[in-house]
Structure formats: structure tokens, C-alpha cells
Design an enzyme around this catalytic site. Sequence first.
Site, short mmCIF file in Angstrom:
data_model
loop_
_atom_site.label_atom_id
_atom_site.label_comp_id
_atom_site.label_asym_id
_atom_site.label_seq_id
_atom_site.Cartn_x
_atom_site.Cartn_y
_atom_site.Cartn_z
N GLY A 15 0.65 -1.36 -0.11
CA GLY A 15 0.08 0.23 -0.05
C GLY A 15 0.70 1.22 0.02
N SER A 16 2.05 1.27 -0.48
CA SER A 16 2.74 2.55 -0.65
C SER A 16 1.92 3.66 -1.55
CB SER A 16 4.16 2.28 -1.01
OG SER A 16 4.24 1.99 -2.35
N ASN A 17 1.42 2.97 -2.59
CA ASN A 17 0.62 3.95 -3.42
C ASN A 17 -0.63 4.78 -2.67
OD1 ASN A 17 1.65 4.56 -6.18
ND2 ASN A 17 2.11 2.16 -5.88
N LYS A 68 -16.34 -14.91 -9.47
CA LYS A 68 -16.02 -13.27 -9.60
C LYS A 68 -17.19 -12.57 -9.39
CE LYS A 68 -12.61 -11.98 -12.39
NZ LYS A 68 -11.46 -11.13 -12.04
N MET A 93 -4.32 -7.14 -7.16
CA MET A 93 -3.69 -8.13 -7.85
C MET A 93 -4.69 -8.93 -8.68
SD MET A 93 -0.71 -7.40 -7.61
CE MET A 93 0.16 -8.90 -8.43
N ARG A 94 -6.10 -8.37 -8.95
CA ARG A 94 -7.02 -9.12 -9.55
C ARG A 94 -7.26 -8.41 -10.91
NH1 ARG A 94 -9.48 -13.27 -6.74
NH2 ARG A 94 -8.33 -13.48 -4.89
N ASN A 110 -5.64 2.97 -12.55
CA ASN A 110 -4.91 1.96 -11.88
C ASN A 110 -3.52 2.66 -12.22
OD1 ASN A 110 -3.80 -0.57 -11.09
ND2 ASN A 110 -3.35 -1.29 -13.24
N HIS A 112 0.70 1.42 -13.14
CA HIS A 112 1.19 0.06 -13.50
C HIS A 112 2.84 0.54 -13.79
CE1 HIS A 112 1.82 -3.77 -15.43
NE2 HIS A 112 2.76 -2.98 -16.43
#
Length: 205
Positions: A15-17, A68, A93-94, A110, A112
Site C-alpha cells: 500500500g505505498s501508493n 468473480k 492483484m485481480r 490503475n 502500473h
Amino acid sequence: MRLVTNIAVLVSGRGSNLQSIIDSIGSGYLKARISVVVSDVGDAYALLRAKKHGIDAVFVNPENFASKELYEKEILKVLKTHDIELVLLAGYMRILGKTLLLSYKNRILNIHPALLPAFTGLHAQKQAFDHGVKVAGCTVHFVDETLDGGPIILQRCVEVKENDTPETLADRILEQEHKIYPEAVKLFIENRLRIEGKKVKILQS
Ligand code: GRF
């Protein structure tokens, strides 16, 4: 959009972002509130970070859901309860399914750790390093049904040094992630992003 944008952050790990967004709100850079952090991993450090800052931290265990769709319906319930306007994926991660994508169309971002469209998927920094690129970097993009393929909002370059390892490179990329994610969120909440096909036009303030 209200004066203070209501954000949810989806996480799976350290969770650094998430922290960079929390800090950007704390400093006044972002006029937003993180109302809830949702994790698919029970012991994700990101959940602790959230709690430390008085943010609702929710673990939704994917193992408790048969599909899902059912899993995402549960997440959706959490998002609706908190009246969420913008969803940030931060090390989540999904791959998102239709349930979330349709409910939050063009309202999910997101980060990346590569210059997309190169090096999608896992371990992007190592993929880039192993490929021998001279310039690596990171990307913030809208999330759509493609893997790391949605319209690009911001990118930042990081030069690869002769003595880099995948880890030292990833560290320098991460520093840039922590800058461009808040920048992209600011553009979103100021309503300055226009999606035109594959492109995102950034309006002047
Ligand atoms: C970051 O490198 C991000 O780009 C990628 O996953 C990592 C998450 O790191 N999607 P953190 O959990 O935000 O520290």
C-alpha cells in the site's frame, strides 16, 4: 462531482501508493476523501495503513464467493454504502470483471510500473529490465476490460542505469509512481480528463 471527491482504494499488499494518496490529501494537494480501503488479502499491510489514518478498512475474502461476479457484487455493496465516486487500484492483484467495470465505467484508475503498452501483467519492472530497455517508467490509466490496456492518463520515464538490478530499478520507478498517481487523481477530480477513443485529452485548468 462534489466539492470533496469520495474515493475507494482497492489493494492487495503493502500500500505505498495508497499512502501517497493519503499524504496528498493530508497536504491539501487533493480535495478528496478516502472513505474505504478494500483488500482481497486479509493481512495486507495497506489495511493497517488505512486504519492508522482512520479510514474504513475492509477485507473481502474471495474464497467466500463462488464466482468473480458474486465477489465483485460484495465489493460493489461496500462502494455503494460509502457513496464512492472514484475507485483507485493500488497494487490490487485481480483483474476486474464486468460487475465493477460497468458500475464504475471510466471511474476506475490503475497505476502500473511500466511504460504501457509494453510490459503488462506481473513483475513489469523485471520484464522491462530483462528486456534490456534503457528507459523504464510507470503509467496511470483508466481501467477497462483489457489487461493494463485502458486509456493512458499520465506516464513518467525512469532511466535504466548500468549498475541497476531489477530491485533498484523498481525502487526508482516506485518513487515516480508516488508522484504521478496523485497528479492523475487531481486531474480526474478537477474534471480535466476527456476520453476520446484510446486517447485521454487533458484540459488546461
Ligand atoms: C506498484 O508497483 C504498482 O505499480 C503495482 O503494484 C505495486 C503496488 O505497490 N500495480 P504498493 O502496494 O502501492 O506499495
